[in-house]
Design a protein around this motif. Structure first.
Motif, mmCIF file in Angstrom:
data_model
loop_
_atom_site.group_PDB
_atom_site.id
_atom_site.type_symbol
_atom_site.label_atom_id
_atom_site.label_comp_id
_atom_site.label_asym_id
_atom_site.label_seq_id
_atom_site.Cartn_x
_atom_site.Cartn_y
_atom_site.Cartn_z
ATOM 1 N N SER A 227 -9.395 24.689 -24.921
ATOM 2 C CA SER A 227 -9.038 25.765 -26.126
ATOM 3 C C SER A 227 -7.819 26.619 -25.660
ATOM 4 O O SER A 227 -7.281 27.362 -26.404
ATOM 5 C CB SER A 227 -10.066 26.485 -26.718
ATOM 6 O OG SER A 227 -10.666 27.582 -25.546
ATOM 7 N N ARG A 228 -7.633 26.422 -24.397
ATOM 8 C CA ARG A 228 -6.542 27.495 -23.983
ATOM 9 C C ARG A 228 -5.276 26.757 -24.120
ATOM 10 O O ARG A 228 -3.966 27.381 -23.823
ATOM 11 C CB ARG A 228 -6.707 27.921 -22.592
ATOM 12 C CG ARG A 228 -7.942 28.846 -22.242
ATOM 13 C CD ARG A 228 -8.236 29.175 -20.979
ATOM 14 N NE ARG A 228 -6.912 30.248 -20.450
ATOM 15 C CZ ARG A 228 -7.307 31.117 -19.932
ATOM 16 N NH1 ARG A 228 -8.477 31.305 -18.947
ATOM 17 N NH2 ARG A 228 -6.037 31.977 -19.487
ATOM 18 N N ARG B 9 -6.453 35.885 -32.068
ATOM 19 C CA ARG B 9 -7.707 35.514 -31.387
ATOM 20 C C ARG B 9 -8.168 34.222 -32.254
ATOM 21 O O ARG B 9 -8.222 34.090 -33.261
ATOM 22 C CB ARG B 9 -8.730 36.822 -31.486
ATOM 23 C CG ARG B 9 -9.233 37.131 -33.056
ATOM 24 C CD ARG B 9 -10.160 38.233 -33.126
ATOM 25 N NE ARG B 9 -10.363 38.606 -34.493
ATOM 26 C CZ ARG B 9 -11.183 39.589 -34.720
ATOM 27 N NH1 ARG B 9 -11.802 40.206 -34.039
ATOM 28 N NH2 ARG B 9 -11.309 39.914 -36.093
ATOM 29 N N SER B 10 -8.881 33.459 -31.268
ATOM 30 C CA SER B 10 -9.674 32.354 -31.801
ATOM 31 C C SER B 10 -11.096 32.464 -31.971
ATOM 32 O O SER B 10 -11.503 31.500 -32.597
ATOM 33 C CB SER B 10 -9.234 31.077 -30.992
ATOM 34 O OG SER B 10 -9.823 31.199 -29.743
ATOM 35 N N GLN B 11 -11.514 33.412 -31.712
ATOM 36 C CA GLN B 11 -12.990 33.785 -31.824
ATOM 37 C C GLN B 11 -13.225 35.120 -32.086
ATOM 38 O O GLN B 11 -12.698 36.095 -31.399
ATOM 39 C CB GLN B 11 -13.865 33.069 -30.771
ATOM 40 C CG GLN B 11 -13.364 33.466 -29.272
ATOM 41 C CD GLN B 11 -13.988 32.580 -28.392
ATOM 42 O OE1 GLN B 11 -14.647 32.015 -28.710
ATOM 43 N NE2 GLN B 11 -13.249 32.798 -27.148
ATOM 44 N N VAL C 126 -10.368 34.906 -37.727
ATOM 45 C CA VAL C 126 -10.117 34.166 -36.555
ATOM 46 C C VAL C 126 -8.981 33.053 -36.725
ATOM 47 O O VAL C 126 -8.995 32.607 -38.068
ATOM 48 C CB VAL C 126 -11.100 33.604 -35.540
ATOM 49 C CG1 VAL C 126 -12.247 34.750 -35.323
ATOM 50 C CG2 VAL C 126 -11.975 32.547 -36.389
ATOM 51 N N TYR C 127 -8.038 32.614 -35.889
ATOM 52 C CA TYR C 127 -7.359 31.782 -36.218
ATOM 53 C C TYR C 127 -7.083 30.553 -35.225
ATOM 54 O O TYR C 127 -7.332 30.779 -33.905
ATOM 55 C CB TYR C 127 -5.847 32.478 -36.005
ATOM 56 C CG TYR C 127 -5.729 33.799 -36.990
ATOM 57 C CD1 TYR C 127 -4.917 33.545 -38.071
ATOM 58 C CD2 TYR C 127 -6.333 35.056 -36.596
ATOM 59 C CE1 TYR C 127 -4.856 34.859 -39.164
ATOM 60 C CE2 TYR C 127 -6.137 35.920 -37.268
ATOM 61 C CZ TYR C 127 -5.590 35.966 -38.657
ATOM 62 O OH TYR C 127 -5.499 36.909 -39.566
ATOM 63 N N ARG C 128 -6.786 29.374 -35.596
ATOM 64 C CA ARG C 128 -6.683 28.216 -34.798
ATOM 65 C C ARG C 128 -5.911 27.271 -35.738
ATOM 66 O O ARG C 128 -5.805 27.043 -36.621
ATOM 67 C CB ARG C 128 -8.173 27.307 -34.604
ATOM 68 C CG ARG C 128 -9.141 28.331 -33.835
ATOM 69 C CD ARG C 128 -10.341 27.595 -33.865
ATOM 70 N NE ARG C 128 -11.555 28.574 -33.207
ATOM 71 C CZ ARG C 128 -12.762 28.464 -33.227
ATOM 72 N NH1 ARG C 128 -13.255 26.973 -33.231
ATOM 73 N NH2 ARG C 128 -13.491 29.358 -32.734
ATOM 74 N N ASN D 149 -9.725 37.163 -24.972
ATOM 75 C CA ASN D 149 -10.106 35.888 -25.716
ATOM 76 C C ASN D 149 -10.604 34.733 -24.985
ATOM 77 O O ASN D 149 -11.396 33.829 -25.139
ATOM 78 C CB ASN D 149 -8.918 35.207 -26.372
ATOM 79 C CG ASN D 149 -9.202 34.411 -27.687
ATOM 80 O OD1 ASN D 149 -9.760 34.860 -28.685
ATOM 81 N ND2 ASN D 149 -8.897 33.069 -27.556
ATOM 82 N N ASP E 128 -5.394 24.390 -36.895
ATOM 83 C CA ASP E 128 -5.857 23.531 -37.412
ATOM 84 C C ASP E 128 -5.448 22.789 -38.651
ATOM 85 O O ASP E 128 -4.868 23.537 -39.190
ATOM 86 C CB ASP E 128 -7.531 23.463 -37.686
ATOM 87 C CG ASP E 128 -8.416 23.537 -36.475
ATOM 88 O OD1 ASP E 128 -7.951 23.013 -35.334
ATOM 89 O OD2 ASP E 128 -9.625 23.995 -36.621
ATOM 90 N N ASP F 83 -3.812 24.426 -29.007
ATOM 91 C CA ASP F 83 -4.932 24.976 -29.875
ATOM 92 C C ASP F 83 -5.235 26.317 -30.077
ATOM 93 O O ASP F 83 -6.499 26.879 -30.436
ATOM 94 C CB ASP F 83 -6.045 24.530 -28.803
ATOM 95 C CG ASP F 83 -6.674 23.225 -29.126
ATOM 96 O OD1 ASP F 83 -6.663 22.675 -30.439
ATOM 97 O OD2 ASP F 83 -6.926 22.478 -28.342
ATOM 98 N N THR F 84 -4.162 27.214 -29.680
ATOM 99 C CA THR F 84 -4.344 28.625 -30.073
ATOM 100 C C THR F 84 -2.693 29.323 -30.388
ATOM 101 O O THR F 84 -1.836 28.639 -29.951
ATOM 102 C CB THR F 84 -4.525 29.347 -28.439
ATOM 103 O OG1 THR F 84 -5.795 28.865 -28.175
ATOM 104 C CG2 THR F 84 -4.699 30.813 -28.897
#
Ligand SMILES: [Zn+2]
Length: 342
Positions: free
Chosen positions: A148-149, A171-173, A197-199, A136, A201, A153-154
């Protein structure tokens, strides 16, 4: 005269009959005044006296059996609609409707987009939703200090870390598939990879903790930015219409160099400016660029020999633009009134 053979013939002939008229004719053939059974009966007096009794009983039994079979068949045929009744059915009347399911709008959009790339020779590949920091981030040239790490954020998973690949995470992307596909197969490669994908937010009209992306990439000798442009132009015009315009805006992504965001002329206002496009006349559609040499080094490809491009897009955003949907939450609410429209 073999009574048994006559009985078998009678049985099969009765079974084959499909109308009352044909049954009546068959009845005459067996039970009429000059029918088979009458002939048998007529033959009895000519026999030797000791044979008469036996044949007489057999013929009587056959006659009884025949009467039963004819009565039974007559009942069956009478219960069926006659041809003239069948013709009276009005086939133009509405039938009994069946509720059929349909594909979710996001699945439809994913299928349409992937179908377009398959048409250009791409292969559709599935990736894991649970991935590692390596696939990732690290493998994609995303440095440790990249925001993003950060933990907030993950979604990191609370399971024992794999020493070589770091922690497990959601995974964020979908770019993770670049790493996994290139680890498995040497160039040339042309892949599209749809998936969730997951974030972390906060959910609102345009954000969700889970959404769909489609990653695409092509690796080989002499793959250039012109190939990227041609492929994306075919895609954008196929999805949004032949009359749209497209532009590349320089951008930064750690895993591509050079990188660009791709805009299309606003499909609502045709470029004049409206609330949907923020009065700019352009809509941001996807991120893209030439794959960074460090990504090739990670998977053991020679960056002097191979080049490639990659792009990624959000499926929800494209579906929302395509269908004029204003709230991303509608996709997950299972409201049949919404879903029925697609
Ligand atoms: Zn607009």
């Amino acid at each position: 005269m073999d009574i048994k053979l006559i009985e078998e013939a009678l049985n099969s002939e009765i079974r084959a009959v499909d109308s009352l008229q044909a049954l009546e004719e068959l009845k005459v053939k067996y039970l009429g005044r000059k029918g088979t059974i009458a002939q048998l009966t007529g033959a009895i007096p000519a026999l030797a006296p000791e044979q008469r009794g036996l044949l007489g009983r057999q013929v009587n039994a056959l006659k009884q059996k025949a009467l039963e079979l004819f009565a039974e068949k007559q009942g069956q045929l009478a219960a069926q609609p006659r041809p003239e009744q069948r013709a009276a059915v009005d086939i133009s009347l509405p039938g009994i409707s069946q509720d059929t399911g349909r594909l979710h709008p996001l699945t439809q959009v994913i299928d349409e987009i992937c179908g377009m790339f398959v048409h250009m020779g791409f292969t559709v590949v599935d990736g894991n939703e649970i991935e590692t920091e390596f696939a990732n981030f690290t493998g994609l040239n995303i440095p440790l200090e990249h925001p993003s790490r950060e933990a907030f954020d993950t979604f990191y998973l609370d399971v024992p870390a794999d020493s070589a690949e770091g922690k497990y995470l959601l995974r964020s992307q979908t770019s993770t598939v670049q790493i996994r596909a290139m680890q498995k197969q040497d160039p040339p490669l042309a892949v599209v990879a749809p998936g969730r994908v997951y974030r972390p937010d906060a959910v609102d009209a345009s954000h969700s903790f889970m959404f769909h992306q489609i990653e695409g990439f092509m690796v080989g000798e002499h793959i250039s930015f012109a190939d990227l442009k041609g492929v994306l132009e075919f895609f954008c015009k196929g999805i949004f219409g032949q009359d749209i315009r497209m532009r590349f805006r320089p951008h930064f992504f750690p895993f591509t160099e050079p990188s660009a965001e791709v805009d299309i002329s606003c499909i609502i206002c045709k470029g004049k400016g409206c609330p949907v496009c923020g009065r700019k006349g352009w809509l941001e559609i996807l991120g893209s660029g030439m794959i960074h040499p460090n990504v090739f080094k990670t998977v053991g490809f020679d960056p002097k020999k191979y080049t490639g491009f990659a792009f990624g897009m959000g499926v929800e955003r494209i579906a929302m633009l395509k269908y004029g949907i204003t709230d991303i939450r509608l996709f997950c609410e299972n409201d049949v009134r919404f879903l029925k429209q697609f």
